[in-house]
Design an enzyme around this catalytic site. Sequence first.
Site, PDB file in Angstrom:
ATOM      1  N   HIS A 228      51.385  25.435  37.929  1.00  0.00           N
ATOM      2  CA  HIS A 228      50.615  25.153  39.152  1.00  0.00           C
ATOM      3  C   HIS A 228      49.325  24.374  38.869  1.00  0.00           C
ATOM      4  O   HIS A 228      48.898  23.569  39.669  1.00  0.00           O
ATOM      5  CB  HIS A 228      50.304  26.442  39.908  1.00  0.00           C
ATOM      6  CG  HIS A 228      49.289  27.319  39.238  1.00  0.00           C
ATOM      7  ND1 HIS A 228      49.596  28.128  38.160  1.00  0.00           N
ATOM      8  CD2 HIS A 228      47.963  27.506  39.468  1.00  0.00           C
ATOM      9  CE1 HIS A 228      48.508  28.765  37.776  1.00  0.00           C
ATOM     10  NE2 HIS A 228      47.507  28.415  38.545  1.00  0.00           N
ATOM     11  N   ASP A 229      48.689  24.621  37.731  1.00  0.00           N
ATOM     12  CA  ASP A 229      47.397  23.996  37.450  1.00  0.00           C
ATOM     13  C   ASP A 229      47.475  22.884  36.420  1.00  0.00           C
ATOM     14  O   ASP A 229      46.472  22.566  35.774  1.00  0.00           O
ATOM     15  CB  ASP A 229      46.400  25.055  36.964  1.00  0.00           C
ATOM     16  CG  ASP A 229      45.587  25.638  38.105  1.00  0.00           C
ATOM     17  OD1 ASP A 229      45.473  24.974  39.161  1.00  0.00           O
ATOM     18  OD2 ASP A 229      45.057  26.749  37.945  1.00  0.00           O
ATOM     19  N   LYS A 232      44.817  20.258  36.004  1.00  0.00           N
ATOM     20  CA  LYS A 232      43.513  20.499  35.380  1.00  0.00           C
ATOM     21  C   LYS A 232      43.339  19.727  34.069  1.00  0.00           C
ATOM     22  O   LYS A 232      42.211  19.568  33.605  1.00  0.00           O
ATOM     23  CB  LYS A 232      43.300  21.999  35.133  1.00  0.00           C
ATOM     24  CG  LYS A 232      42.907  22.756  36.399  1.00  0.00           C
ATOM     25  CD  LYS A 232      42.605  24.211  36.103  1.00  0.00           C
ATOM     26  CE  LYS A 232      42.159  24.936  37.377  1.00  0.00           C
ATOM     27  NZ  LYS A 232      42.030  26.389  37.161  1.00  0.00           N
ATOM     28  N   HIS A 257      42.445  18.395  41.035  1.00  0.00           N
ATOM     29  CA  HIS A 257      43.513  18.882  40.146  1.00  0.00           C
ATOM     30  C   HIS A 257      44.816  19.120  40.917  1.00  0.00           C
ATOM     31  O   HIS A 257      45.900  19.050  40.338  1.00  0.00           O
ATOM     32  CB  HIS A 257      43.093  20.136  39.361  1.00  0.00           C
ATOM     33  CG  HIS A 257      43.224  21.433  40.106  1.00  0.00           C
ATOM     34  ND1 HIS A 257      42.270  21.913  40.961  1.00  0.00           N
ATOM     35  CD2 HIS A 257      44.201  22.378  40.109  1.00  0.00           C
ATOM     36  CE1 HIS A 257      42.639  23.088  41.458  1.00  0.00           C
ATOM     37  NE2 HIS A 257      43.821  23.389  40.958  1.00  0.00           N
ATOM     38  N   HIS A 290      48.882  24.711  46.160  1.00  0.00           N
ATOM     39  CA  HIS A 290      48.531  26.116  45.903  1.00  0.00           C
ATOM     40  C   HIS A 290      47.098  26.462  46.302  1.00  0.00           C
ATOM     41  O   HIS A 290      46.700  27.618  46.228  1.00  0.00           O
ATOM     42  CB  HIS A 290      48.824  26.510  44.446  1.00  0.00           C
ATOM     43  CG  HIS A 290      47.914  25.885  43.436  1.00  0.00           C
ATOM     44  ND1 HIS A 290      48.122  24.621  42.927  1.00  0.00           N
ATOM     45  CD2 HIS A 290      46.788  26.328  42.829  1.00  0.00           C
ATOM     46  CE1 HIS A 290      47.172  24.325  42.055  1.00  0.00           C
ATOM     47  NE2 HIS A 290      46.340  25.345  41.981  1.00  0.00           N
ATOM     48  N   HIS A 291      46.293  25.471  46.741  1.00  0.00           N
ATOM     49  CA  HIS A 291      44.951  25.780  47.266  1.00  0.00           C
ATOM     50  C   HIS A 291      44.835  25.501  48.757  1.00  0.00           C
ATOM     51  O   HIS A 291      43.735  25.420  49.297  1.00  0.00           O
ATOM     52  CB  HIS A 291      43.879  24.997  46.506  1.00  0.00           C
ATOM     53  CG  HIS A 291      43.663  25.501  45.112  1.00  0.00           C
ATOM     54  ND1 HIS A 291      43.127  26.746  44.839  1.00  0.00           N
ATOM     55  CD2 HIS A 291      43.930  24.936  43.908  1.00  0.00           C
ATOM     56  CE1 HIS A 291      43.064  26.915  43.516  1.00  0.00           C
ATOM     57  NE2 HIS A 291      43.558  25.838  42.931  1.00  0.00           N
ATOM     58  N   ASP A 319      47.784  33.482  42.071  1.00  0.00           N
ATOM     59  CA  ASP A 319      46.712  32.766  41.371  1.00  0.00           C
ATOM     60  C   ASP A 319      45.355  33.397  41.668  1.00  0.00           C
ATOM     61  O   ASP A 319      44.571  33.667  40.750  1.00  0.00           O
ATOM     62  CB  ASP A 319      46.713  31.295  41.818  1.00  0.00           C
ATOM     63  CG  ASP A 319      45.716  30.447  41.046  1.00  0.00           C
ATOM     64  OD1 ASP A 319      45.495  30.727  39.846  1.00  0.00           O
ATOM     65  OD2 ASP A 319      45.158  29.507  41.633  1.00  0.00           O
TER      66      ASP A 319
HETATM   67  P1  C2E Z   1      40.758  29.579  39.063  1.00  0.00           P
HETATM   68  O1  C2E Z   1      39.655  30.123  38.221  1.00  0.00           O
HETATM   69  O2  C2E Z   1      42.148  29.755  38.586  1.00  0.00           O
HETATM   70  O3  C2E Z   1      40.653  30.222  40.498  1.00  0.00           O
HETATM   71  C1  C2E Z   1      41.693  30.095  41.408  1.00  0.00           C
HETATM   72  C2  C2E Z   1      41.270  30.526  42.788  1.00  0.00           C
HETATM   73  O4  C2E Z   1      40.952  31.923  42.773  1.00  0.00           O
HETATM   74  C3  C2E Z   1      40.016  29.843  43.298  1.00  0.00           C
HETATM   75  O5  C2E Z   1      40.321  28.583  43.869  1.00  0.00           O
HETATM   76  C4  C2E Z   1      39.540  30.847  44.340  1.00  0.00           C
HETATM   77  O6  C2E Z   1      40.319  30.712  45.524  1.00  0.00           O
HETATM   78  C5  C2E Z   1      39.896  32.188  43.715  1.00  0.00           C
HETATM   79  N1  C2E Z   1      38.746  32.736  42.994  1.00  0.00           N
HETATM   80  C6  C2E Z   1      38.483  32.644  41.672  1.00  0.00           C
HETATM   81  N2  C2E Z   1      37.335  33.292  41.357  1.00  0.00           N
HETATM   82  C7  C2E Z   1      36.853  33.805  42.507  1.00  0.00           C
HETATM   83  C8  C2E Z   1      35.701  34.610  42.831  1.00  0.00           C
HETATM   84  O7  C2E Z   1      34.883  34.956  41.993  1.00  0.00           O
HETATM   85  N3  C2E Z   1      35.565  34.957  44.135  1.00  0.00           N
HETATM   86  C9  C2E Z   1      36.458  34.577  45.115  1.00  0.00           C
HETATM   87  N4  C2E Z   1      36.240  34.963  46.372  1.00  0.00           N
HETATM   88  N5  C2E Z   1      37.554  33.827  44.827  1.00  0.00           N
HETATM   89  C10 C2E Z   1      37.747  33.440  43.553  1.00  0.00           C
HETATM   90  P2  C2E Z   1      39.192  27.464  44.026  1.00  0.00           P
HETATM   91  O8  C2E Z   1      37.923  28.061  44.552  1.00  0.00           O
HETATM   92  O9  C2E Z   1      39.777  26.341  44.803  1.00  0.00           O
HETATM   93  O10 C2E Z   1      38.885  26.984  42.558  1.00  0.00           O
HETATM   94  C11 C2E Z   1      39.827  26.208  41.835  1.00  0.00           C
HETATM   95  C12 C2E Z   1      39.440  26.165  40.388  1.00  0.00           C
HETATM   96  O11 C2E Z   1      38.122  25.567  40.286  1.00  0.00           O
HETATM   97  C13 C2E Z   1      39.287  27.527  39.714  1.00  0.00           C
HETATM   98  O12 C2E Z   1      40.548  27.995  39.290  1.00  0.00           O
HETATM   99  C14 C2E Z   1      38.352  27.194  38.570  1.00  0.00           C
HETATM  100  O13 C2E Z   1      39.042  26.560  37.518  1.00  0.00           O
HETATM  101  C15 C2E Z   1      37.422  26.175  39.201  1.00  0.00           C
HETATM  102  N6  C2E Z   1      36.198  26.818  39.725  1.00  0.00           N
HETATM  103  C16 C2E Z   1      36.008  27.326  40.968  1.00  0.00           C
HETATM  104  N7  C2E Z   1      34.770  27.784  41.106  1.00  0.00           N
HETATM  105  C17 C2E Z   1      34.120  27.566  39.900  1.00  0.00           C
HETATM  106  C18 C2E Z   1      32.793  27.821  39.416  1.00  0.00           C
HETATM  107  O14 C2E Z   1      31.931  28.360  40.131  1.00  0.00           O
HETATM  108  N8  C2E Z   1      32.527  27.450  38.142  1.00  0.00           N
HETATM  109  C19 C2E Z   1      33.475  26.865  37.339  1.00  0.00           C
HETATM  110  N9  C2E Z   1      33.155  26.530  36.083  1.00  0.00           N
HETATM  111  N10 C2E Z   1      34.731  26.600  37.765  1.00  0.00           N
HETATM  112  C20 C2E Z   1      35.036  26.945  39.040  1.00  0.00           C
HETATM  113 FE    FE Z   2      44.471  25.521  40.941  1.00  0.00          FE
HETATM  114 FE    FE Z   3      45.133  28.881  38.686  1.00  0.00          FE
END
Ligand code: C2E
Ligand code: FE
Ligand code: FE
Length: 405
Positions: A228-229, A232, A257, A290-291, A319
């Site tokens: 799915h990712d 990235k 991504h 997936h988002h 995810d």
């Molecule tokens: P990921 O880490 O695999 O997170 C996937 C999805 O899980 C996120 O999609 C979000 O919907 C949810 N999620 C993850 N962590 C949290 C959290 O702490 N609280 C809540 N409420 N939901 C959470 P999203 O937001 O579209 O982010 C996609 C990707 O972008 C993430 O994949 C991560 O790789 C990156 N990302 C998102 N926010 C941050 C951030 O604040 N800092 C960094 N370094 N990367 C981020």
């Molecule tokens: Fe993703």
């Molecule tokens: Fe993921």
Amino acid sequence: MSKSCDFQHHDLLNELNKKNSISDKLAFLHRVVLQHDSFIHRIGVAVYDPRSDSLKTLAHSTDGSNPLPHYQCRLSEAKSLYRIFLDGRPRVVNDLLSLDGNREHSRRLLAHGFRSSYTIPTYQNDKLTGFVFFNSRQPEVFLEDKLPYLDMIARLISLLVSVELQQVQTLYGALKMATSFSGHKDPETGAHLDRMAHFSRLIANGIATDYELSDETVEAVFWFAPMHDVGKIAIPDHIMRKPGQLTDEEFEVMKSHAPRGREIINTMLGNFNLDQSGMASMIGNIAEFHHENMDGSGYPKGLKGEDIPVEARIIAVADVFDALTSKRCYKPAWQNDEALAALKEMSRWKLDPTCVKALCAHVDEIAEIQELFQDEPETCPMETGPRKISNANVHKYGTVLDSVK
Ligand code: C2E
Ligand code: FE
Ligand code: FE
Ligand code: SIN
Ligand code: SIN
């Protein structure tokens, strides 16, 4: 004009050349078989994964109800199938009523009116790859002279299945290689991907009846969840690994991504000449959508509700759940109950409520999966080799690669 133009050849098996699923191909072959042997009321195909010793129904073609939806067991515990495996020969049961064993499987077949069966083990390179099952509602029909034809059909079915599995493995291997060469330490490798795949299968199985998903779709979701990712790999390192909140500009880059994932997958499918294969659209949908959110607030397209392909809605729940319960460079790990409560909240606007319910119904399996696929201590990117798995549950939860091996 050459004379051969007058020859009206009709390829009986032309349907098999088309881009359709294993289930469709099996249903077609079933119709072909019925013209020859009208007593065959069900054909089933199960695949075997030696590493986890598990046997799963991959597809079936049945007139009427399916007695064995999503059937899964360990080969060594399925007494009569294990016998067939040891003997290395097919088995005829001309009357299921005469079997003394009270196996769940024969009971279920009988309960749906089946009376006899012909079971053929399938092999590739001398290794068991699974079984093909022919069942009839009539007793005493699998007579000696009928078997060679059915053996040939079984062989054809097993070849169709192994081509499909081979394609999945090729893609999976290529994507893994692309990820490892891309140079950045992707938090989404290894155990995370295995957990994702298993959570996705739990969800897919749970919603299969409501959403009319076939066994094959459930397995495909399991196979493709780890991809799915893949997009990235196109995201710069300093954004991927930023230890804190992303700025708006950085998040815009991060969002790419999803569409980049579909592009990468399309390129790969094209390179392997698989763009016409049945699985192409499903992998692409998983990577790109997936988002997306149920209320249309997601990215990249802002799709709403049922317009989001079901495979992407499943992956989204798996995810987010795994992201919440894992430590990320930008957040600590949450407890399962906190994460599930958050998912329930998100099912009001973001996640598919049916998928969330399906995951919430399996707290024990969730814990088993997490115990089996634990994150390793931080390693450098070039060190992400095969993971060590040492747990009694390995039979139940093989890795995706194992199941396509
Ligand atoms: P990921 O880490 O695999 O997170 C996937 C999805 O899980 C996120 O999609 C979000 O919907 C949810 N999620 C993850 N962590 C949290 C959290 O702490 N609280 C809540 N409420 N939901 C959470 P999203 O937001 O579209 O982010 C996609 C990707 O972008 C993430 O994949 C991560 O790789 C990156 N990302 C998102 N926010 C941050 C951030 O604040 N800092 C960094 N370094 N990367 C981020
Ligand atoms: Fe993703
Ligand atoms: Fe993921
Ligand atoms: C099936 O028929 O699909 C299940 C396997 C078995 O015979 O136990
Ligand atoms: C299954 O759904 O097939 C069992 C759970 C799993 O292996 O993910």
